[in-house]
Design a protein around this motif. Structure first.
Motif, PDB file in Angstrom:
ATOM      1  N   LEU A  20       0.861  -1.194   0.000  1.00 47.79           N
ATOM      2  CA  LEU A  20       0.000   0.000   0.000  1.00 47.79           C
ATOM      3  C   LEU A  20       0.890   1.234   0.000  1.00 47.79           C
ATOM      4  N   CYS A  21       0.436   2.273  -0.700  1.00 46.63           N
ATOM      5  CA  CYS A  21       1.238   3.491  -0.691  1.00 46.63           C
ATOM      6  C   CYS A  21       0.369   4.712  -0.454  1.00 46.63           C
ATOM      7  N   GLY A  22       1.011   5.861  -0.357  1.00 49.03           N
ATOM      8  CA  GLY A  22       0.319   7.111  -0.077  1.00 49.03           C
ATOM      9  C   GLY A  22      -0.759   7.419  -1.098  1.00 49.03           C
ATOM     10  N   THR A  23      -0.538   7.020  -2.348  1.00 50.17           N
ATOM     11  CA  THR A  23      -1.541   7.252  -3.394  1.00 50.17           C
ATOM     12  C   THR A  23      -2.820   6.489  -3.073  1.00 50.17           C
ATOM     13  N   ASP A  24      -2.686   5.222  -2.650  1.00 51.80           N
ATOM     14  CA  ASP A  24      -3.866   4.428  -2.270  1.00 51.80           C
ATOM     15  C   ASP A  24      -4.612   5.106  -1.123  1.00 51.80           C
ATOM     16  N   LEU A  25      -3.838   5.563  -0.121  1.00 52.58           N
ATOM     17  CA  LEU A  25      -4.460   6.214   1.041  1.00 52.58           C
ATOM     18  C   LEU A  25      -5.198   7.473   0.634  1.00 52.58           C
ATOM     19  N   SER A  26      -4.560   8.260  -0.216  1.00 47.87           N
ATOM     20  CA  SER A  26      -5.143   9.513  -0.666  1.00 47.87           C
ATOM     21  C   SER A  26      -6.448   9.258  -1.439  1.00 47.87           C
TER      22      SER A  26
END
Ligand SMILES: [Zn+2]
Ligand SMILES: [Zn+2]
Length: 347
Positions: A38-44
């Motif tokens: 998971l990365c920041g893009t997914d979270l965003s």
């Protein structure tokens, strides 16, 4: 054959869906997913409904940092075969415009990474069907978890190439999240010898030290100008290059004040669409501000860096979950409990 995958139907609305897998085209490959980071893009996408300056269009898939095993190949596919371990380069492009023909496909106007249907369903799934030319084989010396880090590592490789990192150069990295830490290890592999990493969290700076930072600086107090003076004092001089990986205007401002005249400021993190920074200061000192968007032709280099053990990305993986625990993984990662840096989901 059926596929089960995670779909984002709206803000914080993740659901599991099962549907038959559509038939493969001649140039398609079907892979069985092993690991998804998971990365920041997914979270965003999940918690803010946007990535950078793009609004998420629902429903959309999630997950794009992945390792997998080839399950089926279309009849034109020759570079991989059933059973091969692979990673996926997400985001298709037209392969016809002048930018694509010049090899700059990451900025193709028809590139489809964020907006769209290309990653529906996404890689947080049991299976994933994609264009064969975006499937890259993994050597035995690269583990499944490392294979799922090739995607963000490719961002760091692209940033280092854009910055022309070379032997002996010095660097400031603002922001010690996954991308900042990957820029750190990649820049070292490219020959950078004096690197200072900043962050607003001590735990992240400890990780930066562990991953090879020469110096660290906690930036919770003072303005950008005084922080830039601290950077110069600690490093002994102003760095040749700043990699802005925090995605904040504070990081950009610090980069402008801290970078050596005629140096380079690489904008890796995505900040708010409009920010106020001391741009004239960059202008009069001839600092080149360089944009970075994803990667182009960087997967083979990233895979080689891992295969030859020139970068160690394993410390980044702080949490592991099973596919069924996807909601827990997102929530925990979002709240960044226990200093989570990279969550790895086994599919
Ligand atoms: Zn990512
Ligand atoms: Zn194109």
């Amino acid at each position: 054959m059926e596929n089960t995958y995670v779909v984002l139907h709206g803000l914080k609305d993740l659901r599991l869906e099962t549907k038959p897998i559509p038939p493969l085209a001649d140039d398609d490959v079907l892979v069985r997913i092993k690991k998804v980071g998971l990365c920041g893009t997914d979270l965003s996408m999940v918690y803010k409904g946007r990535t950078g300056d793009l609004q998420v269009q629902y429903p959309t898939g999630v997950g794009h940092e992945v390792s997998a095993v080839v399950s089926q190949c279309g009849k034109n596919v020759t570079h991989v075969k059933t059973g091969d371990r692979v990673t996926v380069e997400p985001g298709s492009f037209c392969r016809q415009c002048d930018l694509c023909l010049a090899g700059k496909y990451n900025v193709c106007a028809k590139s489809s990474f964020h907006s769209d249907v290309a990653l529906y369903p996404g890689c947080l799934a049991r299976y994933f069907k994609y264009k064969a030319h975006l499937i890259h084989k993994l050597p035995d010396s690269v583990s499944d978890e490392e294979g799922a880090i090739v995607e963000p590592l490719a961002v760091a490789v692209h940033a280092c190439r854009r910055a022309e990192v070379s032997a002996g150069c010095s660097m400031l990295v603002t922001g010690a999240g996954p991308i900042g830490l990957l820029c750190l290890v990649t820049a070292k592999a490219f020959g950078a010898t004096n690197i200072l990493v900043t962050d607003i969290k001590d735990s992240r700076l400890a990780m930066a030290k562990r991953m090879g930072a020469d110096h660290t600086l906690l930036v919770t107090s003072g303005d950008a100008q005084s922080q830039a003076q601290q950077v110069q004092q600690i490093m002994g001089y102003q760095p040749d290059i700043t990699m802005e990986c925090s995605g904040t205007k504070e990081g950009l401002s610090l980069g402008i004040y801290a970078t050596k005249s005629r140096g380079k400021l690489v904008q890796v993190g995505l900040s708010a669409p409009e920010v106020t920074v001391p741009l004239v200061h960059a202008g009069v000192r001839e600092i080149d501000i360089i944009g970075v968007y994803r990667y182009l032709n960087c997967y083979p280099i990233a895979i080689n860096l891992l295969a030859k053990k020139l970068v160690d990305v394993k410390p980044l993986i702080t949490h592991r979950f099973n596919f069924e625990e996807f909601q827990k993984a997102f929530d925990m990662f979002y709240s960044a409990e226990d200093g989570a840096i990279k969550c790895m989901i086994s599919c």
